[in-house]
Write an enzyme that holds these catalytic residues in place. Structure first.
Site, mmCIF file in Angstrom:
data_model
loop_
_atom_site.group_PDB
_atom_site.id
_atom_site.type_symbol
_atom_site.label_atom_id
_atom_site.label_comp_id
_atom_site.label_asym_id
_atom_site.label_seq_id
_atom_site.Cartn_x
_atom_site.Cartn_y
_atom_site.Cartn_z
ATOM 1 N N GLY A 21 -20.032 6.053 3.913
ATOM 2 C CA GLY A 21 -18.672 6.150 3.410
ATOM 3 C C GLY A 21 -18.364 7.589 3.077
ATOM 4 O O GLY A 21 -19.266 8.417 2.914
ATOM 5 N N ASP A 242 -10.427 -0.031 9.802
ATOM 6 C CA ASP A 242 -10.617 1.367 10.187
ATOM 7 C C ASP A 242 -10.098 1.668 11.590
ATOM 8 O O ASP A 242 -9.579 2.757 11.855
ATOM 9 C CB ASP A 242 -12.075 1.793 10.030
ATOM 10 C CG ASP A 242 -13.077 0.864 10.689
ATOM 11 O OD1 ASP A 242 -12.674 -0.007 11.489
ATOM 12 O OD2 ASP A 242 -14.282 1.001 10.393
#
Length: 477
Positions: A21, A242
């Site tokens: 991340g 995403d």
């Protein structure tokens, strides 16, 4: 289509992948779009007695610490947006997480697939949700939870980016691009298919309110402010899947293109105004997922660079460190013919000894096994390029579109060998980049919601092209 820069400002993009991340600051202003890397952290699932789980609290802690660093660096931060991988979720009761969210790679999903297909034929599912069959789609996971009794203790569920947005704000919603991957959103109307849920004995009360990308959710809750610091930033729902954010950032100048969003997974397809729900489309395992501004991401999932990263992970188990750049250089120098395998085979889905599984697949198909690591890497990349080419041809044929160029965005755009092999396999120019497409798309949706920019997706893509011109690879074969 003209882009209107109204003012300038800073937003924070939280981009959560299946292996890592990061938090980035995005600055948008007159003739400006730039990113600053603020924090990066690992994201690794944990295997316990009952399966493979995400460390959601650890991930949230890292997210909060990253946002705190962003606020220190940019006190006038305007907005925060979160995107992540799709399909996975947390179950809640009275606002509290009741168990660690499962990873989509967990083996429990097989029972859910059998149960769902026993109640609803695959062709009917496709007519309702437009999704390709993937054994980990959310409706299969929720059904597995029902069969195990876990669902009985929950009164709601939130997809991963929506869960973290809830912890930041106290507002529980489901953003549509990610919700479209659950298999429980109607492909024709973009709303929860509660009739399908009822037919699968999934309680309609667990489904949160759906919102569009660009919806402002609100300011930070006191608990979040204690960790992040004093800020007036609001949380904005971006394209929380995403890939939906990455597609926003394709620097395209026309409509005759295909895209490859290349990371752990590779999402290969075209952007459409309407879904394709033919039997041929279902048989080819193509999916119709929601995009920002109501667009349709018509695509096929290819296993992606997971094949390479898992191979490297296995080679490093003895304590050695593998240099990816050196390995790719050695793979580029391979002149012998390497075998091509099916990169879509579900054999490669679970974590584990990837080189051994590739060797076993090749052996069962009477194909030679690469004798060295560079040859195996070359085999992986050529197999991916072949899968990309096949998917692009199918996407064009099934949707009736013309493809003249391929945009390859995401981390894979840095892999020069993969980009060239893709150009050779497709016979089309490949425009590689931007690398941070997901974060850029995340930033632009927030910036538009804040009034820093205005316009449709083509307008947003124009500023991406100006700020992050892609690298061109021509076919050599």
């Amino acid at each position: 289509m003209a882009l209107s820069i109204r003012s300038g400002g800073a937003v924070a993009a939280v981009d959560l992948g299946a292996t890592s991340g990061r938090v980035l600051l995005g600055y948008v202003g007159h003739d400006e779009l730039r990113l600053t890397d603020v924090a990066r952290f690992k994201n690794s699932p944990v295997r316990t007695l009952d399966g493979l789980h995400w460390s959601s609290f650890e991930l949230y802690r890292d997210l909060v610490e990253g946002l705190a660093a962003a606020v220190r660096q940019e006190p006038q931060l305007s907005s925060i947006g979160i995107d992540s991988w799709a399909v996975d979720y947390g179950l809640l009761r009275n606002g509290r997480l009741v168990n660690a969210p499962y990873s989509y790679r967990d083996e429990r999903n097989a029972a859910g697939v059998a149960e769902v297909h026993g109640r609803v034929p695959a062709d009917e599912l496709y007519r309702r949700n437009g999704l390709q069959h993937l054994p980990f789609n959310t409706l299969f996971q929720l059904t597995a939870d029902r069969l195990s009794g876990t669902l009985e203790v929950a009164d709601s569920f939130l997809l991963i980016p929506d869960l973290f947005a809830y912890w930041l704000t106290g507002v529980a919603v489901a953003e549509r691009t990610n919700a479209s991957t659950t298999g429980l959103v109607g492909v024709s109307n973009g709303e929860w298919d509660l009739d399908l849920a009822a037919h699968l004995s999934l309680p309609g009360s667990i489904f949160p309110r759906l919102v569009d990308a660009g919806t402002e959710l609100g300011g930070l809750a006191p608990s979040a402010l204690r960790g992040i610091g004093d800020t007036r930033a609001v949380v904005t729902a971006v394209g929380t899947h995403d890939t939906a954010s990455a597609i926003v950032a394709i620097p395209a100048t026309g409509s005759n293109y295909a895209y490859i969003s290349c990371g752990t997974w590779s999402l290969v397809g075209v952007e459409l105004e309407r879904p394709v729900l033919t039997e041929a489309s279902r048989a080819a395992n193509f999916t119709n997922e929601g995009g920002v501004d109501g667009r349709v991401r018509y695509l096929h999932n290819v296993m992606g660079l997971w094949l390479l990263s898992e191979s490297i992970r296995d080679w490093e188990r003895d304590g050695t460190t593998i240099s990816l750049s050196s390995l790719l250089a050695q793979a580029s120098a391979v002149t012998t013919q390497v075998p091509i395998f099916d990169a879509d085979d579900e054999t490669f889905l679970a974590p584990g000894d990837m080189p051994a599984r590739i060797a076993a697949w090749l052996g069962t198909h009477d194909l030679p096994v690469p004798s060295s690591r560079p040859e195996l890497v070359r085999s992986i990349l050529e197999s991916l390029a072949a899968a990309y080419a096949r998917s692009i041809r199918d996407a064009a044929d099934l949707s009736g579109t013309s493809v003249e160029v391929v945009h390859l965005v995401g981390g894979g755009s840095q892999n020069e060998l993969l980009c060239q092999l893709t150009a050779d396999a497709t016979g089309l120019p490949v425009l590689a980049g931007p690398v941070e497409a997901t974060a850029i798309g995340n930033v632009l949706v927030q910036a538009r919601a804040q009034g820093f920019v205005a316009g449709d997706l083509e307008a947003l893509r124009a500023i991406v092209l100006q700020s992050f011109p892609p690298r061109r690879y021509e076919p050599t074969l």
